[in-house]
Design a protein around this motif. Sequence first.
Motif, mmCIF file in Angstrom:
data_model
loop_
_atom_site.group_PDB
_atom_site.id
_atom_site.type_symbol
_atom_site.label_atom_id
_atom_site.label_comp_id
_atom_site.label_asym_id
_atom_site.label_seq_id
_atom_site.Cartn_x
_atom_site.Cartn_y
_atom_site.Cartn_z
ATOM 1 N N THR A 1 0.254 -1.164 -0.013
ATOM 2 C CA THR A 1 0.398 0.561 -0.034
ATOM 3 C C THR A 1 0.923 1.366 -0.016
ATOM 4 O OG1 THR A 1 0.109 -0.046 2.679
ATOM 5 C CG2 THR A 1 -2.288 -1.200 1.107
ATOM 6 N N GLU B 1 -10.871 -2.512 8.117
ATOM 7 C CA GLU B 1 -10.879 -1.068 8.319
ATOM 8 C C GLU B 1 -11.574 -0.802 10.074
ATOM 9 O OE1 GLU B 1 -12.913 3.277 7.568
ATOM 10 O OE2 GLU B 1 -13.338 1.670 6.487
ATOM 11 N N TYR C 1 -8.976 4.769 0.038
ATOM 12 C CA TYR C 1 -8.496 5.931 0.834
ATOM 13 C C TYR C 1 -6.834 5.612 -0.169
ATOM 14 C CZ TYR C 1 -12.163 5.382 4.783
ATOM 15 O OH TYR C 1 -12.582 4.887 5.274
ATOM 16 N N PRO D 1 -3.371 4.389 3.957
ATOM 17 C CA PRO D 1 -4.495 3.698 4.551
ATOM 18 C C PRO D 1 -5.104 2.261 3.575
ATOM 19 C CG PRO D 1 -5.164 6.008 4.777
ATOM 20 C CD PRO D 1 -4.322 6.105 3.539
ATOM 21 N N ASP D 2 -5.436 2.514 2.719
ATOM 22 C CA ASP D 2 -5.624 1.890 1.361
ATOM 23 C C ASP D 2 -6.213 2.279 0.132
ATOM 24 O OD1 ASP D 2 -7.667 0.328 -0.226
ATOM 25 O OD2 ASP D 2 -8.847 -0.121 1.363
ATOM 26 N N ASP E 1 -3.060 8.233 10.421
ATOM 27 C CA ASP E 1 -2.908 6.678 10.139
ATOM 28 C C ASP E 1 -1.419 6.213 10.531
ATOM 29 O OD1 ASP E 1 -5.562 7.689 9.390
ATOM 30 O OD2 ASP E 1 -5.521 5.879 8.705
ATOM 31 N N GLN F 1 -6.961 -2.309 4.209
ATOM 32 C CA GLN F 1 -6.453 -1.166 5.038
ATOM 33 C C GLN F 1 -5.837 -1.775 5.797
ATOM 34 O OE1 GLN F 1 -9.143 1.987 6.215
ATOM 35 N NE2 GLN F 1 -7.607 2.518 7.578
#
Length: 870
Positions: free
Chosen positions: A364, A838, A412, A407-408, A419, A853
Amino acid sequence: MGNAENERLSKSSNNRNWKKWGPYVSDRQWGTIREDYSREGNAWDFVNHDLARSYAYRWGEEGIAGFCDNDQILCLAPAFWNGNDSILKERLFGLTNGEGNHGEDVKELYFHLDSSPTHSYCKFLYKYPQQSFPYVELLQKNKRSRLSPEFELLDTDAFKDNRYFDCYIEYAKADINDVLMKITVYNRGPEPATIHVLPHLWFRNFWKHNARFSRPEIISVSTNCLQTSSSRNGNFFLYHDGGEQLFCENETNNRRMYNRPNDSAFVKDGINNYIVDNENSVNPKKKGTKAAIWMKERIRPGASKTFRVRLSKAEVDDPFTEFEDIFIRRLNDTDEYYDQLAPKNLSPEHKALLRSSSSGLLWTKQFYYLDVFKWLFGEPNETPPNRSFKRNYDWQHLTCRNVISMPDKWEYPWFAAWDLAFHAATFVHIDPDFAKQQLLVVLREYYMHPNGQIPAYEWNFSDVNPPVHAWGVWYVFEEDRKKTGVADWDFLERAFQKLLMNFTWWVNQKDANGTDIFEGGFLGLDNIGVFDRNHMPPGIKKLQQADATSWMAMYSINMLRISLELAQHNQAYEESAAKFFRHFLNIGWAMHHIGKKDISLWDDQDAFYYDAIQFENGKSERLRIRSIVGIIPLLAVEIMHSKVFEHLRQFNTRLEVIRLTRPDLTRIISDIEQKNKDGNYLFAILVDDRLESLLKRLLDEAEFLSDYGIRSLSRSHQKQPYVFGYQGTDYSIQYEPGESSSTMFGGNSNWRGPIWLPLNYLIIHSLRKYYEYYGDKYQYEFPAGSGIKLNLKQIANQLTRRILKIFEKNGEGQFQYHASHQLVWSKDHFNDHHLFYEFFHGDTGQGLGASHQTGWTALIVNLLLELDEG
């Protein structure tokens, strides 16, 4: 410990050398603020999924399992076609915030299976239906009430009778600028099926808006080789094993987007239109800025086919002779790395979980590019964008051009300040240099606001997140020292100097009365209040927040600890140590003496911390909501050994003056004159009776304690909702263990009952610190009312085990976090691949929200590494 991967890591600081190439391509660039050039600021509609194939992005690129260099000059990613879809599968499909009944949501099945820290080896799985992808069905059936569950891809017939392809995408590096891609496609269906595989190579469009850069080019040099040329990165060669070469330009299809003539004859969606619609939309001269190799194969049931390409800076005489050997070596290096990382006492299942979560975190990473000034006002000599809503107008200094942990990368695909601190706390166990770089980058002058605020996220950089950055810095410093045996004073001091500015911003901006009681608004906890904490009803002057104030107590104690560490080498830091010690005392005192009536955020009757609202007429009232907000004071804790203070004469003198002149301050926290048998002092907001009272609620299964961790809202509010009646309106909050029924902050997150890993981790981390001081002296019932007493380390371990149950297989043979009605998760090819949600249902542990996430949910790595089986 030495191994080949650690050796590569040691040579690859600041995303150079072996980390130059990696999975830095976003999963979604459409629907982001960066690409929003609408007048009204409607990012979700300006470029949607349907338009994405035709629009040349300004600020970044997207793809499925994409690789690029650290400046995202050149990108490599696969695309697929099943012969039935109306478009190529170049990007992951999902719903916008307005289309999903719980906000934006990706509607695909994919897994980050593996990655070494330098991305010398990576593996990704995409599950692609053989029938037409149900785009319309997913859109239509998610037009449902917020009280209904989301309609997912597995709820369609897309995978009926196993009629799908498993597409494994693997990367291995032969050298720093020599990247091998292997795509292995399995037919899981009962009949032969044809798959089209299209490895894409393209340049991010950096030339259109920057006169300094000339247009690059990709050309065909042979039937099995392409060559790229750019003034920015020289030449590269893409070798491929068969297939048809296709070329177009990474330029917008103006005719489709705006109904005006195209600037180029062969535009971005040319390859898609050539294959799917049989148009003459690729360049017959075999050149452009975007290219693909069209390979196809009819695969028997249960069989597989492998497709190979190699991107190299140097020409390679025989690019596929050692191809498989390179993959084997890099996979062996990755195996060895994770074997050394995992504690020996971990079960095979937990070792696999540790590797999967680490790999997800590594996947990520994303090249994040945004220049707010240019975004607002346009490029030099260009017509300025027509914006009636100038988002982030106060952040014109902000210029981001870095590889950052997201985060993702679909839900996101932008950095988020708080985060990032948690990401770094996990990265330090995998790649300490990257962890430190992540913490420092948002403190730089081209990120941090001149007033000291750390940017929150691109939707509103001015929003306020919990101030956990100092905690992250201290955690990373300590863990890095344990891991390497070397204290990185330079990192600690650089971070501290910038954190001083941020702390001052908090004091100046969020303590309106100068009384050490802080506000902050939503503070990352979306819908945790009875009303939007950023926008309170008229007549309420302010919200005196238990969480904001406790976060600041934690911030103070973290800054005190950093100051004391730096003072061991430079006694000038005794000044700042004294400052932050006084801040800590003042905040602790203020939490119990608010205003003229001396109101406390602590409620003796309920034995809990609550927010207090202050009305315009001067009166105050507690909001008796038992939420995670009232648990956060537990996090303001630090253990310091007496040796830390031995040579700090000025600090000790000031401490003694405070003790003598303001004994009321020092009594608020633990007895700072009392050290334990190991020579440790305890600095904490919560001690003795209040600690015991809070733990009774925290560890009560009728309140916060779930079978799967700590809930964000007490279960007692299920039958007893809290109602705040004000000016004829009832504002209420009720225990909601699953998805949110509220649209507050987009409605795609819920803090009214579910389990969130970052707060759970901080609670467990704090309990371990309390144990370090108290040892076996204090024992508490776990669960409350059970009669079973455990010390605080044992309680921390038990909480960890409850969280781990989320990621373990249940009686149905599927991971607990999967939806129970989706039985496919217990079947072959589905039952061994992890997702990292999440947040998790407060009663069942089902995964909710973003499904990839592995940002802060990768804290499962920390829990596994810190679990004490004794």
